[in-house]
Design a protein around this motif. Structure first.
Motif, mmCIF file in Angstrom:
data_model
loop_
_atom_site.group_PDB
_atom_site.id
_atom_site.type_symbol
_atom_site.label_atom_id
_atom_site.label_comp_id
_atom_site.label_asym_id
_atom_site.label_seq_id
_atom_site.Cartn_x
_atom_site.Cartn_y
_atom_site.Cartn_z
ATOM 1 N N TYR A 2 0.831 -1.195 0.000
ATOM 2 C CA TYR A 2 0.000 0.000 0.000
ATOM 3 C C TYR A 2 0.873 1.255 0.000
ATOM 4 C CZ TYR A 2 -3.759 -3.274 1.210
ATOM 5 O OH TYR A 2 -4.667 -4.307 1.203
ATOM 6 N N THR A 3 1.777 1.318 -0.952
ATOM 7 C CA THR A 3 2.781 2.381 -0.985
ATOM 8 C C THR A 3 2.153 3.766 -1.084
ATOM 9 O OG1 THR A 3 4.322 0.873 -2.067
ATOM 10 C CG2 THR A 3 4.837 3.212 -2.181
ATOM 11 N N TYR A 4 1.186 3.933 -1.980
ATOM 12 C CA TYR A 4 0.593 5.253 -2.188
ATOM 13 C C TYR A 4 -0.133 5.720 -0.930
ATOM 14 C CZ TYR A 4 -1.312 9.024 -5.156
ATOM 15 O OH TYR A 4 -1.616 10.234 -5.719
ATOM 16 N N LEU A 5 -0.859 4.826 -0.282
ATOM 17 C CA LEU A 5 -1.554 5.164 0.961
ATOM 18 C C LEU A 5 -0.548 5.574 2.034
ATOM 19 C CD1 LEU A 5 -4.148 5.286 2.661
ATOM 20 C CD2 LEU A 5 -3.813 2.855 3.179
ATOM 21 N N LEU A 6 0.537 4.843 2.136
ATOM 22 C CA LEU A 6 1.564 5.140 3.132
ATOM 23 C C LEU A 6 2.194 6.505 2.879
ATOM 24 C CD1 LEU A 6 3.153 4.073 5.561
ATOM 25 C CD2 LEU A 6 4.765 3.029 3.957
ATOM 26 N N ASN A 8 0.778 9.087 1.511
ATOM 27 C CA ASN A 8 -0.194 10.096 1.957
ATOM 28 C C ASN A 8 -0.180 10.262 3.473
ATOM 29 O OD1 ASN A 8 -1.500 11.072 -0.465
ATOM 30 N ND2 ASN A 8 -2.454 9.072 -0.672
ATOM 31 N N LEU A 9 -0.180 9.140 4.177
ATOM 32 C CA LEU A 9 -0.228 9.185 5.642
ATOM 33 C C LEU A 9 1.039 9.809 6.224
ATOM 34 C CD1 LEU A 9 -1.820 5.695 6.417
ATOM 35 C CD2 LEU A 9 -2.935 7.932 6.451
ATOM 36 N N LEU A 10 2.183 9.458 5.663
ATOM 37 C CA LEU A 10 3.442 10.031 6.149
ATOM 38 C C LEU A 10 3.535 11.520 5.826
ATOM 39 C CD1 LEU A 10 5.991 7.197 5.240
ATOM 40 C CD2 LEU A 10 5.140 7.816 7.511
ATOM 41 N N SER A 13 1.160 13.351 8.419
ATOM 42 C CA SER A 13 1.256 13.025 9.846
ATOM 43 C C SER A 13 1.961 14.100 10.669
ATOM 44 C CB SER A 13 1.943 11.668 10.046
ATOM 45 O OG SER A 13 3.239 11.680 9.456
ATOM 46 N N TYR A 63 0.609 -0.969 -6.174
ATOM 47 C CA TYR A 63 0.882 -0.133 -5.015
ATOM 48 C C TYR A 63 -0.387 0.494 -4.417
ATOM 49 C CZ TYR A 63 5.698 -0.507 -6.639
ATOM 50 O OH TYR A 63 6.933 -0.997 -7.036
ATOM 51 N N THR A 65 -4.594 0.109 -2.760
ATOM 52 C CA THR A 65 -5.489 -0.741 -1.963
ATOM 53 C C THR A 65 -6.546 -1.403 -2.827
ATOM 54 O OG1 THR A 65 -6.996 1.108 -1.518
ATOM 55 C CG2 THR A 65 -5.204 0.741 0.068
ATOM 56 N N GLU A 75 -6.457 6.551 -2.946
ATOM 57 C CA GLU A 75 -5.201 7.206 -2.592
ATOM 58 C C GLU A 75 -5.011 8.516 -3.348
ATOM 59 O OE1 GLU A 75 -4.488 2.727 -2.180
ATOM 60 O OE2 GLU A 75 -5.554 4.083 -3.532
#
Length: 228
Positions: A2-6, A8-10, A13, A63, A65, A75
């Motif tokens: 889930y690279t793209y989601l990660l 976004n979250l990073l 954050s 990459y 969900t 994403e």
């Protein structure tokens, strides 16, 4: 993966946590930020849906969900929330931390050069839709704020965007294939100049400028409106 989601979250954050810093209190300004975010998101999502449908760019399912809204990965929707949030927070924080408007003396020259170069390239490469549309829209947006509305925050935005280019190369670099096996976002290179900054199409830097400038413009407008 889930690279793209990660990504976004990073991206959101640290700015989200820092929004509650007592010196900045950015969370108290959400009422000015989020209305503009929504308006900007609607514009860019419509653009995104159209260009994805035409195959001007696309997304690597490896990459993602797998969840989609209006045929766009969820994403991608989150991208237009997390990145503007991080960038407008940075803009607001730099306004607080750097009192002197460093780019003000050069503002008109920067705007004139940007508008001139963007228009020339867009017209010269009118058949490359990512290039021509992105460059023309950005040139128009800058021109309106510089010469018509005479927005007082333009030089501050230029300074912020210069700083933002550092994380831009990291985030967009990963999305376009740097540091990972395949790209998250791929492009039809017949629709762009084919010039890459590392793995990033040069158009992405202008697309990003328009995205963030539009968010800043709404953010500043809603703040100004609240004081009337």
């Amino acid at each position: 993966m889930y690279t793209y989601l990660l990504i976004n979250l990073l991206s959101i954050s640290v700015p989200l946590i820092a929004s509650f810093d007592k010196r900045l209190n950015f969370y108290k300004k959400w009422k000015y930020f989020f209305p503009g975010l929504i308006l900007t998101l609607l514009f860019f999502i419509a653009w995104d849906v159209l260009y994805t449908h035409w195959g001007i760019w696309g997304f690597n399912e490896r990459y993602l969900t797998g969840m989609k809204i209006i045929n766009l990965p969820v994403e991608e929707w989150l991208f237009f929330i997390s990145i503007p949030y991080a960038c407008v927070f940075t803009y607001d924080a730099l306004n607080y931390l750097v009192k002197k408007d460093l780019f003000k003396p050069a503002e008109k020259y920067i705007s004139a050069v940007l508008i001139g170069v963007l228009v020339i390239v867009a017209v010269w490469h009118y058949n490359r839709l990512y290039t021509s549309v992105t460059f023309l829209l950005t040139a128009l947006f800058i021109a309106l704020h510089q010469y018509v509305w005479k927005s007082p925050w333009i030089s501050r935005f230029y300074f912020t965007y210069l700083i933002i280019l550092i994380p831009f190369f990291i985030v967009n670099g990963i999305l376009t294939g740097s540091f990972i096996e395949e790209e998250v976002v791929y492009y039809d290179n017949t629709m762009n100049l084919g010039i890459r900054l590392l793995t990033i199409p040069i158009e992405d830097s202008i697309y990003g400028m328009l995205l963030i400038m539009m968010n800043v413009a709404f953010y500043e407008w809603f703040q100004k409106r609240s004081k009337m």
